[in-house]
Motif scaffolding. Sequence first.
Motif, PDB file in Angstrom:
ATOM      1  N   ILE A  94       0.840  -1.204   0.000  1.00 25.80           N
ATOM      2  CA  ILE A  94       0.000   0.000   0.000  1.00 25.80           C
ATOM      3  C   ILE A  94       0.875   1.254   0.000  1.00 25.80           C
ATOM      4  CG2 ILE A  94      -1.608   1.374   1.394  1.00 25.80           C
ATOM      5  CD1 ILE A  94      -2.886  -1.339   2.257  1.00 25.80           C
ATOM      6  N   GLN A  95       1.870   1.304   0.880  1.00 20.89           N
ATOM      7  CA  GLN A  95       2.740   2.483   0.941  1.00 20.89           C
ATOM      8  C   GLN A  95       3.485   2.691  -0.372  1.00 20.89           C
ATOM      9  OE1 GLN A  95       5.118   2.894   4.658  1.00 20.89           O
ATOM     10  NE2 GLN A  95       3.989   1.059   5.295  1.00 20.89           N
ATOM     11  N   LEU A  96       4.003   1.621  -0.950  1.00 20.13           N
ATOM     12  CA  LEU A  96       4.764   1.741  -2.196  1.00 20.13           C
ATOM     13  C   LEU A  96       3.872   2.098  -3.377  1.00 20.13           C
ATOM     14  CD1 LEU A  96       7.275  -1.192  -1.644  1.00 20.13           C
ATOM     15  CD2 LEU A  96       7.803   1.262  -1.699  1.00 20.13           C
ATOM     16  N   MET A  97       2.621   1.640  -3.352  1.00 12.47           N
ATOM     17  CA  MET A  97       1.696   2.049  -4.406  1.00 12.47           C
ATOM     18  C   MET A  97       1.428   3.543  -4.328  1.00 12.47           C
ATOM     19  SD  MET A  97      -1.020  -1.040  -4.891  1.00 12.47           S
ATOM     20  CE  MET A  97      -1.912  -0.098  -6.113  1.00 12.47           C
ATOM     21  N   LYS A  98       1.273   4.051  -3.127  1.00 13.58           N
ATOM     22  CA  LYS A  98       1.050   5.493  -2.967  1.00 13.58           C
ATOM     23  C   LYS A  98       2.257   6.300  -3.453  1.00 13.58           C
ATOM     24  CE  LYS A  98      -2.251   5.232   0.846  1.00 13.58           C
ATOM     25  NZ  LYS A  98      -2.508   5.555   2.253  1.00 13.58           N
ATOM     26  N   MET A  99       3.453   5.722  -3.354  1.00  9.04           N
ATOM     27  CA  MET A  99       4.679   6.379  -3.822  1.00  9.04           C
ATOM     28  C   MET A  99       4.964   6.092  -5.296  1.00  9.04           C
ATOM     29  SD  MET A  99       7.337   5.637  -0.736  1.00  9.04           S
ATOM     30  CE  MET A  99       6.613   4.981   0.754  1.00  9.04           C
ATOM     31  N   ARG A 100       4.112   5.260  -5.900  1.00 10.22           N
ATOM     32  CA  ARG A 100       4.268   4.833  -7.294  1.00 10.22           C
ATOM     33  C   ARG A 100       5.599   4.093  -7.518  1.00 10.22           C
ATOM     34  NH1 ARG A 100      -0.257   6.203  -9.643  1.00 10.22           N
ATOM     35  NH2 ARG A 100      -1.267   8.177  -9.270  1.00 10.22           N
ATOM     36  N   LEU A 106      -8.340  -5.398   4.199  1.00 10.10           N
ATOM     37  CA  LEU A 106      -8.489  -5.298   2.750  1.00 10.10           C
ATOM     38  C   LEU A 106      -7.138  -5.007   2.105  1.00 10.10           C
ATOM     39  CD1 LEU A 106     -11.778  -3.219   2.472  1.00 10.10           C
ATOM     40  CD2 LEU A 106     -11.464  -5.632   1.870  1.00 10.10           C
ATOM     41  N   LEU A 107      -6.876  -5.665   0.994  1.00  5.65           N
ATOM     42  CA  LEU A 107      -5.605  -5.504   0.303  1.00  5.65           C
ATOM     43  C   LEU A 107      -5.326  -4.045  -0.042  1.00  5.65           C
ATOM     44  CD1 LEU A 107      -3.056  -6.443  -1.106  1.00  5.65           C
ATOM     45  CD2 LEU A 107      -4.444  -7.091  -3.071  1.00  5.65           C
ATOM     46  N   PHE A 108      -6.274  -3.362  -0.617  1.00  2.00           N
ATOM     47  CA  PHE A 108      -6.042  -1.997  -1.089  1.00  2.00           C
ATOM     48  C   PHE A 108      -6.736  -0.963  -0.216  1.00  2.00           C
ATOM     49  CE2 PHE A 108      -5.506  -4.551  -5.037  1.00  2.00           C
ATOM     50  CZ  PHE A 108      -4.130  -4.392  -5.129  1.00  2.00           C
ATOM     51  N   ASP A 109      -6.782  -1.214   1.069  1.00  2.97           N
ATOM     52  CA  ASP A 109      -7.359  -0.280   2.026  1.00  2.97           C
ATOM     53  C   ASP A 109      -6.557   1.027   2.026  1.00  2.97           C
ATOM     54  OD1 ASP A 109      -9.232   0.419   3.923  1.00  2.97           O
ATOM     55  OD2 ASP A 109      -8.089  -0.394   5.594  1.00  2.97           O
ATOM     56  N   ASN A 110      -7.256   2.146   2.116  1.00  5.58           N
ATOM     57  CA  ASN A 110      -6.629   3.472   2.207  1.00  5.58           C
ATOM     58  C   ASN A 110      -5.884   3.903   0.956  1.00  5.58           C
ATOM     59  OD1 ASN A 110      -7.552   3.994   4.852  1.00  5.58           O
ATOM     60  ND2 ASN A 110      -5.923   2.686   5.654  1.00  5.58           N
ATOM     61  N   ILE A 111      -6.236   3.355  -0.186  1.00  7.82           N
ATOM     62  CA  ILE A 111      -5.671   3.860  -1.442  1.00  7.82           C
ATOM     63  C   ILE A 111      -6.754   4.712  -2.086  1.00  7.82           C
ATOM     64  CG2 ILE A 111      -4.887   3.258  -3.750  1.00  7.82           C
ATOM     65  CD1 ILE A 111      -3.267   1.095  -2.582  1.00  7.82           C
ATOM     66  N   ASN A 112      -6.438   5.984  -2.255  1.00  7.29           N
ATOM     67  CA  ASN A 112      -7.428   6.929  -2.749  1.00  7.29           C
ATOM     68  C   ASN A 112      -7.210   7.344  -4.197  1.00  7.29           C
ATOM     69  OD1 ASN A 112      -8.693   7.054  -0.167  1.00  7.29           O
ATOM     70  ND2 ASN A 112      -7.032   8.378   0.519  1.00  7.29           N
ATOM     71  N   ASP A 113      -6.018   7.117  -4.737  1.00  4.03           N
ATOM     72  CA  ASP A 113      -5.727   7.517  -6.107  1.00  4.03           C
ATOM     73  C   ASP A 113      -6.047   6.388  -7.067  1.00  4.03           C
ATOM     74  OD1 ASP A 113      -4.791  10.011  -5.274  1.00  4.03           O
ATOM     75  OD2 ASP A 113      -2.744   9.261  -5.005  1.00  4.03           O
TER      76      ASP A 113
END
Length: 185
Positions: free
Chosen positions: A125-131, A150-157
């Motif tokens: 999740i953190q690395l996805m937010k950092m792309r 949830l796998l993608f919890d707190n991903i807003n983009d």
Amino acid sequence: MRKVIGAINTTLDGICDHTAGVPDEELHQHYTNLLISTDAILYGRITYQLMEYWRTLLENPSNTKSMNDFAIAIDKIPKVVFSQTLENVDWNTATLAKRSLKDEVIALKRQPGKDILVGSRSLIIQLMKMRLIDELQLCVHPVIAGSGSLLFDNINDRTVFKLTNHKVFDSGAVTLWYEPITEDM
């Protein structure tokens, strides 16, 4: 440059729980091959401590060859552990990260070698937010867990992915390989 691959098990309802899946010999062999094909795996504290189970199979092997093979592969691969509470790790192939997640991943990507796995939901999740995730390998198990993280919890983009590969297991689990694509706005 090395790829950062988020590889994780999930259920049909998107729950990440290593105990909710349907592990079998074929799935263990798949993950053994994945570990062998990479140079490092990144874990958060919780997943790292969960994976320490495999050390017991090195001392007391199971009757299942694929589980023993996985235990050997997970023992050999270098592990980088991100934790704010652990002061040390005693697995000889594990080290505590000394830099931030972003700095550590960027440094690892620049080194020569094989790809880098990320095996913890929180780090993915953190690395996805950092792309900084170059590929996702999601193993979807034919189970509805009903509750959990949830796998993608707190991903807003919004992120769009391209399916690049898939594998269907006899158990009904499916691994899906995805790469993020850049959307033209």
